[in-house]
Each structure stands twice: as structure tokens, then as C-alpha cells.
Design a protein around this motif. Structure first.
Motif, PDB file in Angstrom:
ATOM      1  N   ARG A 154       0.842  -1.194   0.000  1.00  0.00           N
ATOM      2  CA  ARG A 154       0.000   0.000   0.000  1.00  0.00           C
ATOM      3  C   ARG A 154       0.879   1.248   0.000  1.00  0.00           C
ATOM      4  O   ARG A 154       2.054   1.201   0.355  1.00  0.00           O
ATOM      5  CB  ARG A 154      -0.933   0.017   1.209  1.00  0.00           C
ATOM      6  CG  ARG A 154      -0.198   0.175   2.540  1.00  0.00           C
ATOM      7  CD  ARG A 154      -1.159   0.269   3.718  1.00  0.00           C
ATOM      8  NE  ARG A 154      -1.786  -0.995   4.012  1.00  0.00           N
ATOM      9  CZ  ARG A 154      -3.094  -1.147   4.163  1.00  0.00           C
ATOM     10  NH1 ARG A 154      -3.910  -0.120   4.013  1.00  0.00           N
ATOM     11  NH2 ARG A 154      -3.590  -2.339   4.467  1.00  0.00           N
ATOM     12  N   GLY A 156       1.386   5.175   1.532  1.00  0.00           N
ATOM     13  CA  GLY A 156       1.092   5.796   2.813  1.00  0.00           C
ATOM     14  C   GLY A 156       2.280   6.561   3.356  1.00  0.00           C
ATOM     15  O   GLY A 156       3.417   6.414   2.910  1.00  0.00           O
ATOM     16  N   ASP A 201      -1.162  11.300   1.249  1.00  0.00           N
ATOM     17  CA  ASP A 201      -2.371  10.841   1.925  1.00  0.00           C
ATOM     18  C   ASP A 201      -3.462  11.905   1.895  1.00  0.00           C
ATOM     19  O   ASP A 201      -4.654  11.576   1.803  1.00  0.00           O
ATOM     20  CB  ASP A 201      -2.043  10.454   3.372  1.00  0.00           C
ATOM     21  CG  ASP A 201      -1.351   9.105   3.459  1.00  0.00           C
ATOM     22  OD1 ASP A 201      -1.174   8.462   2.415  1.00  0.00           O
ATOM     23  OD2 ASP A 201      -0.979   8.696   4.569  1.00  0.00           O
ATOM     24  N   ARG A 218      -7.790   5.069  -4.017  1.00  0.00           N
ATOM     25  CA  ARG A 218      -7.155   4.861  -2.711  1.00  0.00           C
ATOM     26  C   ARG A 218      -8.159   5.195  -1.625  1.00  0.00           C
ATOM     27  O   ARG A 218      -8.768   6.268  -1.627  1.00  0.00           O
ATOM     28  CB  ARG A 218      -5.926   5.752  -2.548  1.00  0.00           C
ATOM     29  CG  ARG A 218      -4.621   5.154  -3.000  1.00  0.00           C
ATOM     30  CD  ARG A 218      -3.454   5.937  -2.437  1.00  0.00           C
ATOM     31  NE  ARG A 218      -3.431   5.856  -0.984  1.00  0.00           N
ATOM     32  CZ  ARG A 218      -2.617   6.583  -0.219  1.00  0.00           C
ATOM     33  NH1 ARG A 218      -1.794   7.454  -0.763  1.00  0.00           N
ATOM     34  NH2 ARG A 218      -2.646   6.447   1.094  1.00  0.00           N
ATOM     35  N   ASP A 219      -8.346   4.265  -0.692  1.00  0.00           N
ATOM     36  CA  ASP A 219      -9.244   4.498   0.431  1.00  0.00           C
ATOM     37  C   ASP A 219      -8.546   4.245   1.763  1.00  0.00           C
ATOM     38  O   ASP A 219      -9.213   3.994   2.782  1.00  0.00           O
ATOM     39  CB  ASP A 219     -10.491   3.611   0.320  1.00  0.00           C
ATOM     40  CG  ASP A 219     -10.126   2.128   0.235  1.00  0.00           C
ATOM     41  OD1 ASP A 219      -8.926   1.811   0.160  1.00  0.00           O
ATOM     42  OD2 ASP A 219     -11.062   1.300   0.243  1.00  0.00           O
ATOM     43  N   ASP A 220      -7.206   4.287   1.762  1.00  0.00           N
ATOM     44  CA  ASP A 220      -6.450   3.998   2.981  1.00  0.00           C
ATOM     45  C   ASP A 220      -5.584   5.184   3.399  1.00  0.00           C
ATOM     46  O   ASP A 220      -4.463   5.012   3.866  1.00  0.00           O
ATOM     47  CB  ASP A 220      -5.567   2.764   2.767  1.00  0.00           C
ATOM     48  CG  ASP A 220      -4.630   2.928   1.579  1.00  0.00           C
ATOM     49  OD1 ASP A 220      -4.814   3.897   0.815  1.00  0.00           O
ATOM     50  OD2 ASP A 220      -3.721   2.093   1.420  1.00  0.00           O
ATOM     51  N   TRP A 223      -3.216   5.828   6.882  1.00  0.00           N
ATOM     52  CA  TRP A 223      -3.230   4.488   7.471  1.00  0.00           C
ATOM     53  C   TRP A 223      -2.171   4.386   8.566  1.00  0.00           C
ATOM     54  O   TRP A 223      -1.027   4.817   8.402  1.00  0.00           O
ATOM     55  CB  TRP A 223      -2.969   3.448   6.388  1.00  0.00           C
ATOM     56  CG  TRP A 223      -2.764   2.061   6.904  1.00  0.00           C
ATOM     57  CD1 TRP A 223      -3.696   1.227   7.432  1.00  0.00           C
ATOM     58  CD2 TRP A 223      -1.522   1.344   6.939  1.00  0.00           C
ATOM     59  NE1 TRP A 223      -3.129   0.034   7.785  1.00  0.00           N
ATOM     60  CE2 TRP A 223      -1.784   0.071   7.500  1.00  0.00           C
ATOM     61  CE3 TRP A 223      -0.221   1.648   6.557  1.00  0.00           C
ATOM     62  CZ2 TRP A 223      -0.803  -0.884   7.682  1.00  0.00           C
ATOM     63  CZ3 TRP A 223       0.772   0.699   6.740  1.00  0.00           C
ATOM     64  CH2 TRP A 223       0.474  -0.558   7.302  1.00  0.00           C
ATOM     65  N   ALA A 228      -6.238  -0.964  12.869  1.00  0.00           N
ATOM     66  CA  ALA A 228      -7.438  -1.761  12.585  1.00  0.00           C
ATOM     67  C   ALA A 228      -7.557  -2.935  13.557  1.00  0.00           C
ATOM     68  O   ALA A 228      -8.658  -3.251  14.043  1.00  0.00           O
ATOM     69  CB  ALA A 228      -7.391  -2.269  11.140  1.00  0.00           C
TER      70      ALA A 228
END
Length: 236
Positions: A154, A156, A201, A218-220, A223, A228
Motif C-alpha cells: 500500500r 502511505g 495521503d 485509494r481508500d487507505d 493508514w 485496525a
């Protein structure tokens, strides 16, 4: 008298499929690196916006991002080196000629003109030197950031922060900085890379796409590793 050994002579070991796969991967990696280098050369020296747009269309997003960061670092390094080199040469020129300062208007005119020539020459010299160093550091940062992204799977800020910290450590070791200056280099590298990661981000949070590849969602954004799992354990 002993009879000869009928056993066959040992045959050379054949390369296993795993070794062949590793060799093929290495060859593909070299080919990809060479292709990226050629595309980078064509992009930098492209004539006209249309030719540059065509090259941008075939370049990979990671290569395009690394190209922009490296060029930005080179420009920033050249500007910094030009200013520092010119200022240093100006003070050096004043010290060298303090005992023979001109006493006429014409003398001062030629004094300042020659000093400007010296400042410009020193500025360009230091500018190219600083630009090369800044470009090398920026390119190393982009390569490490891409490696961390491949490892984590990912994008970030954490990858940018790790890449900047490792790059500053490598620069400090290569330049043989003292412990105090190494701390400053790490703080500067970590802080600037964290800023780059937060920009990435922030762009993903606002637009929902990657700043490196606008076609990839992108939905993170922002992060945090392990957050989580903590929320899941706490039932949030």
C-alpha cells in the motif's frame, strides 16, 4: 589387479527451476530498469509538450513520480548551490582584495564587474555539484519508497517516513558526518519525507485517488499500522 569401477562419471548438476526463475526475474528487473532509464532520458530531453505527453502516457506511474521528485531535487539543489557558491565566492573575493580596493569610480566599476563574474562562475560550479547530489538523494528516496510500498502492499506516509529515514542514514554514512550532524540529517530527512507522505495521503483523502496514479483509487489515507487490529479487539 583390481577391476575398473563400472559406475558412471558424475554429471554436472543441472540448474533447478527455482534458480532459473530467479535468473529470469533478475533479467526482467534489469530490462525494466533499462527501459525506465531510457524513458527518463527521453522525458527529460523531449522537445515540445506533445512529445513529453506521449512519453508520460507510456511511463509507469512509479517511474513518473520518481522522475518528478528527482528533477525537483536537482532544481532545488542547483538553486541552493548557486546561492551558497556565489555568496562564498563574494566574501572570498573581498578578503583577497581587501588590501587593494579601488579608489576611483572606474576602478569600482571593474571591481564589481569582475566580482560578479567570479560569483557567477562559482555559483554555477556549486549549483551543478549540489544539483547532482540532491538528485541522487531524491532518486534513492523514491527507490526506497517504492520498495517499502511493494513490501507493505500500500501507499502511505509510513513508507515515505521509512524511506526518508533510511536515505538520511545512508547519506550521513557516505558523507561521514559527525554524530551531531547525523542527528540533524535524520531529523531533516524524516521531517521532509513525512511531509511528502502526508501530502500523498491528503490528496488521496480529498480526491480518493493516488497522487502517483490518478486512475488508481485509494481508500487507505492516513493508514496507521495496527490501528485496525486495535479497533477490532476493542469492538469499535
Amino acid at each position: 589387479m583390481t577391476s575398473p569401477d563400472p559406475s558412471p562419471a558424475p554429471q554436472p548438476s543441472q540448474p533447478t527451476s527455482q534458480n532459473q526463475d530467479g535468473q529470469l526475474s533478475a533479467v526482467r528487473g534489469l530490462q525494466q530498469t533499462w527501459t525506465s532509464a531510457v524513458q527518463l532520458h527521453e522525458y527529460v530531453f523531449a522537445r515540445g509538450k506533445h512529445a513529453r505527453a506521449q512519453i508520460e502516457a507510456i511511463m509507469s506511474p512509479s517511474t513518473m513520480w520518481a522522475t518528478k521528485i528527482t528533477l525537483g531535487g536537482a532544481i532545488g539543489g542547483f538553486v541552493s548551490g548557486f546561492y551558497l557558491g556565489g555568496r562564498h565566492r563574494a566574501m572570498q573575493f573581498l578578503a583577497e582584495n581587501a588590501h587593494r580596493l579601488p579608489k576611483t569610480v572606474g576602478g569600482w566599476f571593474f571591481y564589481h564587474r569582475y566580482k560578479n563574474y567570479e560569483m557567477t562562475h562559482a555559483g554555477f560550479k556549486e549549483g551543478f555539484r549540489y544539483g547532482f547530489k540532491f538528485a541522487a538523494v531524491s532518486g534513492a528516496f523514491c527507490c526506497l519508497e517504492n520498495a517499502f510500498e511493494q513490501a507493505t502492499g500500500r501507499e502511505g506516509w509510513i513508507n515515505s517516513l521509512a524511506a526518508g529515514t533510511v536515505t538520511s542514514l545512508g547519506f550521513s554514512a557516505a558523507a561521514r558526518l559527525s554524530l551531531q550532524y547525523t542527528k540533524y540529517a535524520i531529523l531533516f530527512g524524516a521531517g521532509s519525507s513525512l511531509g511528502i507522505g502526508l501530502v500523498q495521503d491528503g490528496y488521496a483523502f480529498v480526491y480518493g485517488t493516488s497522487i502517483k496514479d490518478p486512475l488508481r483509487a485509494r481508500d487507505d489515507a492516513f493508514w496507521i499500522p495496527g490501528l485496525a487490529q486495535i479497533k477490532q479487539a476493542a469492538g469499535i
